[in-house]
Every structure is written in C-alpha cells, then in structure tokens.
Write a protein that holds these residues in place. Structure first.
Motif, PDB file in Angstrom:
ATOM      1  N   LEU A  34      -0.962  -7.860  13.294  1.00  0.00           N
ATOM      2  CA  LEU A  34      -0.751  -9.229  13.760  1.00  0.00           C
ATOM      3  C   LEU A  34       0.192  -9.234  14.951  1.00  0.00           C
ATOM      4  O   LEU A  34       1.273  -8.659  14.903  1.00  0.00           O
ATOM      5  CB  LEU A  34      -0.157 -10.063  12.621  1.00  0.00           C
ATOM      6  CG  LEU A  34       0.230 -11.503  12.917  1.00  0.00           C
ATOM      7  CD1 LEU A  34      -0.965 -12.340  13.333  1.00  0.00           C
ATOM      8  CD2 LEU A  34       0.903 -12.118  11.697  1.00  0.00           C
ATOM      9  N   ASP A  35      -0.259  -9.860  16.041  1.00  0.00           N
ATOM     10  CA  ASP A  35       0.594 -10.123  17.204  1.00  0.00           C
ATOM     11  C   ASP A  35       0.814 -11.627  17.244  1.00  0.00           C
ATOM     12  O   ASP A  35      -0.124 -12.387  17.494  1.00  0.00           O
ATOM     13  CB  ASP A  35      -0.074  -9.677  18.507  1.00  0.00           C
ATOM     14  CG  ASP A  35      -0.226  -8.178  18.625  1.00  0.00           C
ATOM     15  OD1 ASP A  35       0.137  -7.460  17.677  1.00  0.00           O
ATOM     16  OD2 ASP A  35      -0.729  -7.720  19.670  1.00  0.00           O
ATOM     17  N   TYR A  36       2.052 -12.046  16.993  1.00  0.00           N
ATOM     18  CA  TYR A  36       2.374 -13.470  16.941  1.00  0.00           C
ATOM     19  C   TYR A  36       3.372 -13.778  18.045  1.00  0.00           C
ATOM     20  O   TYR A  36       4.387 -13.097  18.185  1.00  0.00           O
ATOM     21  CB  TYR A  36       2.972 -13.817  15.576  1.00  0.00           C
ATOM     22  CG  TYR A  36       3.124 -15.295  15.361  1.00  0.00           C
ATOM     23  CD1 TYR A  36       2.008 -16.095  15.133  1.00  0.00           C
ATOM     24  CD2 TYR A  36       4.365 -15.899  15.398  1.00  0.00           C
ATOM     25  CE1 TYR A  36       2.141 -17.461  14.939  1.00  0.00           C
ATOM     26  CE2 TYR A  36       4.501 -17.265  15.206  1.00  0.00           C
ATOM     27  CZ  TYR A  36       3.385 -18.033  14.979  1.00  0.00           C
ATOM     28  OH  TYR A  36       3.511 -19.390  14.785  1.00  0.00           O
ATOM     29  N   ILE A  71       1.092  -3.739   9.126  1.00  0.00           N
ATOM     30  CA  ILE A  71       1.411  -3.674   7.707  1.00  0.00           C
ATOM     31  C   ILE A  71       0.311  -2.881   7.013  1.00  0.00           C
ATOM     32  O   ILE A  71      -0.865  -3.221   7.106  1.00  0.00           O
ATOM     33  CB  ILE A  71       1.518  -5.081   7.088  1.00  0.00           C
ATOM     34  CG1 ILE A  71       2.580  -5.900   7.828  1.00  0.00           C
ATOM     35  CG2 ILE A  71       1.836  -4.990   5.602  1.00  0.00           C
ATOM     36  CD1 ILE A  71       2.628  -7.358   7.446  1.00  0.00           C
ATOM     37  N   THR A  72       0.709  -1.814   6.339  1.00  0.00           N
ATOM     38  CA  THR A  72      -0.253  -1.021   5.577  1.00  0.00           C
ATOM     39  C   THR A  72       0.153  -1.033   4.114  1.00  0.00           C
ATOM     40  O   THR A  72       1.338  -0.989   3.785  1.00  0.00           O
ATOM     41  CB  THR A  72      -0.322   0.436   6.075  1.00  0.00           C
ATOM     42  OG1 THR A  72       0.978   1.015   6.022  1.00  0.00           O
ATOM     43  CG2 THR A  72      -0.844   0.523   7.493  1.00  0.00           C
ATOM     44  N   SER A  73      -0.847  -1.099   3.268  1.00  0.00           N
ATOM     45  CA  SER A  73      -0.619  -1.039   1.832  1.00  0.00           C
ATOM     46  C   SER A  73      -1.477   0.091   1.271  1.00  0.00           C
ATOM     47  O   SER A  73      -2.686   0.124   1.487  1.00  0.00           O
ATOM     48  CB  SER A  73      -0.998  -2.368   1.177  1.00  0.00           C
ATOM     49  OG  SER A  73      -0.830  -2.288  -0.225  1.00  0.00           O
ATOM     50  N   ILE A  85       2.217 -16.841   7.700  1.00  0.00           N
ATOM     51  CA  ILE A  85       0.880 -16.353   8.060  1.00  0.00           C
ATOM     52  C   ILE A  85       0.555 -15.087   7.271  1.00  0.00           C
ATOM     53  O   ILE A  85      -0.534 -14.954   6.717  1.00  0.00           O
ATOM     54  CB  ILE A  85       0.784 -16.112   9.582  1.00  0.00           C
ATOM     55  CG1 ILE A  85       0.819 -17.454  10.315  1.00  0.00           C
ATOM     56  CG2 ILE A  85      -0.485 -15.330   9.930  1.00  0.00           C
ATOM     57  CD1 ILE A  85       1.017 -17.331  11.810  1.00  0.00           C
ATOM     58  N   VAL A  86       1.514 -14.154   7.209  1.00  0.00           N
ATOM     59  CA  VAL A  86       1.301 -12.905   6.467  1.00  0.00           C
ATOM     60  C   VAL A  86       1.037 -13.212   4.992  1.00  0.00           C
ATOM     61  O   VAL A  86       0.122 -12.659   4.385  1.00  0.00           O
ATOM     62  CB  VAL A  86       2.496 -11.945   6.640  1.00  0.00           C
ATOM     63  CG1 VAL A  86       2.428 -10.789   5.655  1.00  0.00           C
ATOM     64  CG2 VAL A  86       2.554 -11.432   8.077  1.00  0.00           C
ATOM     65  N   VAL A 137       5.889  -1.678   6.658  1.00  0.00           N
ATOM     66  CA  VAL A 137       5.855  -2.677   7.731  1.00  0.00           C
ATOM     67  C   VAL A 137       6.499  -2.072   8.975  1.00  0.00           C
ATOM     68  O   VAL A 137       7.634  -1.604   8.926  1.00  0.00           O
ATOM     69  CB  VAL A 137       6.612  -3.967   7.331  1.00  0.00           C
ATOM     70  CG1 VAL A 137       6.598  -4.976   8.465  1.00  0.00           C
ATOM     71  CG2 VAL A 137       6.044  -4.559   6.055  1.00  0.00           C
ATOM     72  N   LYS A 138       5.746  -2.076  10.077  1.00  0.00           N
ATOM     73  CA  LYS A 138       6.282  -1.642  11.374  1.00  0.00           C
ATOM     74  C   LYS A 138       6.358  -2.874  12.265  1.00  0.00           C
ATOM     75  O   LYS A 138       5.421  -3.666  12.308  1.00  0.00           O
ATOM     76  CB  LYS A 138       5.376  -0.599  12.020  1.00  0.00           C
ATOM     77  CG  LYS A 138       5.351   0.716  11.293  1.00  0.00           C
ATOM     78  CD  LYS A 138       4.451   1.697  11.999  1.00  0.00           C
ATOM     79  CE  LYS A 138       4.316   2.969  11.190  1.00  0.00           C
ATOM     80  NZ  LYS A 138       3.326   3.875  11.777  1.00  0.00           N
TER      81      LYS A 138
END
Length: 165
Positions: free
Chosen positions: A88-90, A72-74, A123-124, A49-50
């Motif tokens: 995501l930009d929240y 977020i990369t998995s 949301i995530v 997570v960045k």
C-alpha cells in the motif's frame, strides 16, 4: 511586540501551519494466498511490516506530497507458507508554512506521516478483514526513529563511498 536593543521591533517567529489538502491511495495490492492455494487447517500468522517514506515539493507554494509505503507480509509460523501480502502506498498533499528550510525534510518525514497514520491504519484493517483475515490493527509507527535510522543509513552509505586517503 518585542523590541531588540536598537529599539526596532523584533520579528516574532510565526507558528507552524500545516493542513492536509488531500489524501489518496496511490497504489494498493492485496494478495490472499490462502484463498488462491486453498490452505486448510489452523494457521498461526507471523506478520512483518516494512515502512518507507517519500516526500517531494509540489509546484504550488508551500505544498508537498508525502507518501507512506507499506509492505505487509503474513506467513504461517509453523511452516513459513505465505498467507497474504499487502502492498500500500498512501499519500497526502500538505500545505506547510513557517517551517525553517533546514527542518522541512524532517517535518515532512515525521509530522505529515503521523497525521495520515490513523487513516492508513483503518485502510489496512478494512482490507485484511475484507480479505477474510482478522482485521490487522497496525501498532503505532515511531516516525522519529524511522527518520533517524534512515539518516544514519545514508551517512553510513556516504562514508562507505568516500575514497580512502
């Protein structure tokens, strides 16, 4: 009301007022690579997570936009193959009063994202669950540490760009 030594009434510091006026998703992308490529078998996800933050003054008095940007990369731990990517930009629109000018930047980058975080986390979780993965419940983000590291990074960049005497 307190009096100063001249007998005049001393101004009491006003309490900080903060109100979330609106919340919104400015941009979102969820890429389910597992579904696209048809990955089979057991996967052991490695999640990275960045977090980046952005804040700017709005034209209305005491109003600010504050944006939390997540990447977020998995990836599969065993072979490094990507599983999903969530960008995501929240954001939130905040009304903030009685914060000294020299402290407003820190306040916007720490307190405002902290107020939005529970909504961002939900949301995530919903997006990853709806995308076919176990819901990702983000750990709490230490916005103070994030702010301090960004200030330090900027100071280092300034020092690196100063001419040598």
């Amino acid at each position: 009301m307190a009096e100063n030594e001249n007998g005049a009434a001393a101004a009491q510091p006003q309490p900080v007022k903060m109100q979330i006026l609106a919340q919104f998703i400015r941009d979102m992308s969820f890429e389910n690579i597992v579904a696209q490529k048809g990955v089979q078998g057991d996967v052991k996800p490695d999640i990275q997570v960045k977090v980046n933050l952005d804040a700017k003054k709005r034209s209305a008095d005491n109003q600010y936009d504050v944006i939390t940007k997540l990447e977020i990369t998995s990836k599969n731990k065993e072979n490094g193959d990507p599983l999903f990517l969530l960008s995501l930009d929240y954001g939130g629109v905040f009304h903030v009063e009685n914060v000294p000018q020299e402290q407003i930047h820190a306040y916007l980058m720490i307190e405002c994202p902290r107020m939005l975080f529970p909504y961002l986390r939900r949301i995530v979780s919903d997006i990853t669950r709806d995308g076919g993965f176990p819901p990702l419940n983000l750990d709490n983000i230490d916005f103070v540490a994030l702010y301090r590291s960004e200030v330090e990074r900027r100071l280092e960049a300034e020092r690196a760009n100063q001419p040598v005497s």
